[in-house]
Design a protein around this motif. Structure first.
Motif, PDB file in Angstrom:
ATOM      1  N   ASP A   1       0.678  -1.209  -0.013  1.00  0.00           N
ATOM      2  CA  ASP A   1       0.140   0.085  -0.206  1.00  0.00           C
ATOM      3  C   ASP A   1       0.878   1.085   0.037  1.00  0.00           C
ATOM      4  N   LYS A   2       0.603   2.023  -0.658  1.00  0.00           N
ATOM      5  CA  LYS A   2       1.537   3.328  -1.213  1.00  0.00           C
ATOM      6  C   LYS A   2       1.408   4.164   0.028  1.00  0.00           C
ATOM      7  N   THR A   3       0.363   4.297   0.783  1.00  0.00           N
ATOM      8  CA  THR A   3       0.453   5.157   1.917  1.00  0.00           C
ATOM      9  C   THR A   3       1.155   4.638   3.139  1.00  0.00           C
ATOM     10  N   ARG A   4       1.081   3.016   3.199  1.00  0.00           N
ATOM     11  CA  ARG A   4       1.871   2.603   4.388  1.00  0.00           C
ATOM     12  C   ARG A   4       3.216   2.735   3.979  1.00  0.00           C
ATOM     13  N   LEU A   5       3.607   2.373   2.917  1.00  0.00           N
ATOM     14  CA  LEU A   5       5.106   2.306   2.596  1.00  0.00           C
ATOM     15  C   LEU A   5       5.634   3.720   2.820  1.00  0.00           C
ATOM     16  N   ALA A   6       4.859   4.739   2.351  1.00  0.00           N
ATOM     17  CA  ALA A   6       5.354   6.205   2.706  1.00  0.00           C
ATOM     18  C   ALA A   6       5.579   6.336   4.058  1.00  0.00           C
ATOM     19  N   ILE A   7       4.670   6.032   5.162  1.00  0.00           N
ATOM     20  CA  ILE A   7       4.607   6.067   6.412  1.00  0.00           C
ATOM     21  C   ILE A   7       5.761   5.412   6.758  1.00  0.00           C
ATOM     22  N   LEU A   8       6.001   4.420   6.624  1.00  0.00           N
ATOM     23  CA  LEU A   8       7.247   3.587   6.921  1.00  0.00           C
ATOM     24  C   LEU A   8       8.551   3.955   6.564  1.00  0.00           C
ATOM     25  N   THR A   9       8.595   4.687   5.457  1.00  0.00           N
ATOM     26  CA  THR A   9       9.826   5.402   4.762  1.00  0.00           C
ATOM     27  C   THR A   9      10.012   6.794   5.776  1.00  0.00           C
ATOM     28  N   LEU A  10       8.923   7.591   6.165  1.00  0.00           N
ATOM     29  CA  LEU A  10       9.163   8.702   6.969  1.00  0.00           C
ATOM     30  C   LEU A  10       9.752   8.194   8.447  1.00  0.00           C
ATOM     31  N   LEU A  11       9.294   6.952   8.725  1.00  0.00           N
ATOM     32  CA  LEU A  11       9.504   6.586  10.238  1.00  0.00           C
ATOM     33  C   LEU A  11      11.017   6.329  10.088  1.00  0.00           C
ATOM     34  N   LYS A  12      11.681   5.998   8.991  1.00  0.00           N
ATOM     35  CA  LYS A  12      13.221   5.613   8.926  1.00  0.00           C
ATOM     36  C   LYS A  12      13.903   6.693   9.776  1.00  0.00           C
ATOM     37  N   GLU A  13      13.402   8.082   9.423  1.00  0.00           N
ATOM     38  CA  GLU A  13      14.322   9.052  10.322  1.00  0.00           C
ATOM     39  C   GLU A  13      13.930   9.548  11.444  1.00  0.00           C
ATOM     40  N   ARG A  14      12.569   9.446  11.954  1.00  0.00           N
ATOM     41  CA  ARG A  14      12.246   9.802  13.209  1.00  0.00           C
ATOM     42  C   ARG A  14      10.865   9.387  13.717  1.00  0.00           C
ATOM     43  N   GLU A  15      10.316   9.532  14.814  1.00  0.00           N
ATOM     44  CA  GLU A  15       9.122   9.186  15.244  1.00  0.00           C
ATOM     45  C   GLU A  15       8.167  10.407  14.748  1.00  0.00           C
TER      46      GLU A  15
ATOM     47  N   GLU B   1       0.552  14.351  12.594  1.00  0.00           N
ATOM     48  CA  GLU B   1       1.442  14.865  11.401  1.00  0.00           C
ATOM     49  C   GLU B   1       1.038  14.239  10.185  1.00  0.00           C
ATOM     50  N   PHE B   2       0.859  12.976  10.167  1.00  0.00           N
ATOM     51  CA  PHE B   2       0.365  12.037   8.980  1.00  0.00           C
ATOM     52  C   PHE B   2      -0.819  12.532   8.584  1.00  0.00           C
ATOM     53  N   VAL B   3      -1.934  12.928   9.313  1.00  0.00           N
ATOM     54  CA  VAL B   3      -2.940  13.268   8.714  1.00  0.00           C
ATOM     55  C   VAL B   3      -2.775  14.654   7.915  1.00  0.00           C
ATOM     56  N   GLU B   4      -2.034  15.400   8.300  1.00  0.00           N
ATOM     57  CA  GLU B   4      -1.655  16.663   7.521  1.00  0.00           C
ATOM     58  C   GLU B   4      -0.919  16.275   6.333  1.00  0.00           C
ATOM     59  N   ILE B   5       0.078  15.460   6.471  1.00  0.00           N
ATOM     60  CA  ILE B   5       0.900  15.182   5.405  1.00  0.00           C
ATOM     61  C   ILE B   5       0.228  14.328   4.028  1.00  0.00           C
ATOM     62  N   PHE B   6      -0.759  13.386   4.609  1.00  0.00           N
ATOM     63  CA  PHE B   6      -1.284  12.791   3.505  1.00  0.00           C
ATOM     64  C   PHE B   6      -2.584  13.116   3.181  1.00  0.00           C
ATOM     65  N   ASP B   7      -3.405  14.383   3.797  1.00  0.00           N
ATOM     66  CA  ASP B   7      -4.353  14.879   3.686  1.00  0.00           C
ATOM     67  C   ASP B   7      -5.602  13.720   3.811  1.00  0.00           C
ATOM     68  N   MET B   8      -5.456  13.050   4.812  1.00  0.00           N
ATOM     69  CA  MET B   8      -6.314  11.811   5.169  1.00  0.00           C
ATOM     70  C   MET B   8      -7.065  12.144   6.454  1.00  0.00           C
ATOM     71  N   SER B   9      -8.238  11.598   6.741  1.00  0.00           N
ATOM     72  CA  SER B   9      -8.582  11.543   8.110  1.00  0.00           C
ATOM     73  C   SER B   9      -7.900  10.801   9.067  1.00  0.00           C
ATOM     74  N   GLN B  10      -8.118  11.363  10.490  1.00  0.00           N
ATOM     75  CA  GLN B  10      -7.361  10.562  11.464  1.00  0.00           C
ATOM     76  C   GLN B  10      -7.682   9.200  11.584  1.00  0.00           C
ATOM     77  N   PRO B  11      -9.146   8.550  11.459  1.00  0.00           N
ATOM     78  CA  PRO B  11      -9.581   7.338  11.567  1.00  0.00           C
ATOM     79  C   PRO B  11      -8.795   6.661  10.261  1.00  0.00           C
ATOM     80  N   ALA B  12      -8.755   7.276   9.102  1.00  0.00           N
ATOM     81  CA  ALA B  12      -7.997   6.502   8.167  1.00  0.00           C
ATOM     82  C   ALA B  12      -6.513   6.317   8.251  1.00  0.00           C
ATOM     83  N   ILE B  13      -5.872   7.427   8.683  1.00  0.00           N
ATOM     84  CA  ILE B  13      -4.163   7.121   9.269  1.00  0.00           C
ATOM     85  C   ILE B  13      -4.377   6.184  10.380  1.00  0.00           C
TER      86      ILE B  13
END
Length: 108
Positions: free
Chosen positions: A16-30, A35-47
């Motif tokens: 899943d593109k979103t999960r892969l992007a989340i994991l990629t971001l998590l490589k560098e920090r928590e 923040e993910f809601v803002e980054i991906f323009d998704m609802s908090q429940p979806a994130i």
């Protein structure tokens, strides 16, 4: 065979593109859910659904601080996931592709 099944299930999550992007971001920090809601323009429940799947497989761990939940990678025992993430671009590149910068992401 059970180990092979677990590895396959974990790798499916990376499909899943979103999960892969989340994991990629998590490589560098928590990161915080807000923040993910803002980054991906998704609802908090979806994130939260994406993160719940990753947490259920032991790929991420959470740390609650007040009202916020922060996530970090937990892949020390999953070298095959680390190998995939090693091929991914850095956070700055991911954020740029999403037209975001770290300075314009604020949790309220």
């Amino acid at each position: 065979m059970e180990e092979l099944s677990n590895i396959a299930d974990n790798l499916k999550l990376l499909g899943d593109k979103t999960r892969l992007a989340i994991l990629t971001l998590l490589k560098e920090r928590e990161w915080c859910v807000c923040e993910f809601v803002e980054i991906f323009d998704m609802s908090q429940p979806a994130i939260s659904q994406h993160l719940r799947k990753l947490k259920a497989q032991g790929i991420v761990k959470e740390n609650k601080r007040g009202q916020w939940v922060y996530y970090s990678l937990h892949i020390e025992d999953k070298s095959y996931i680390q190998a995939v993430l090693d091929q991914m671009p850095d956070s700055k590149t991911i954020l740029s592709q999403l037209n975001k910068t770290q300075t314009n992401i604020v949790c309220e």
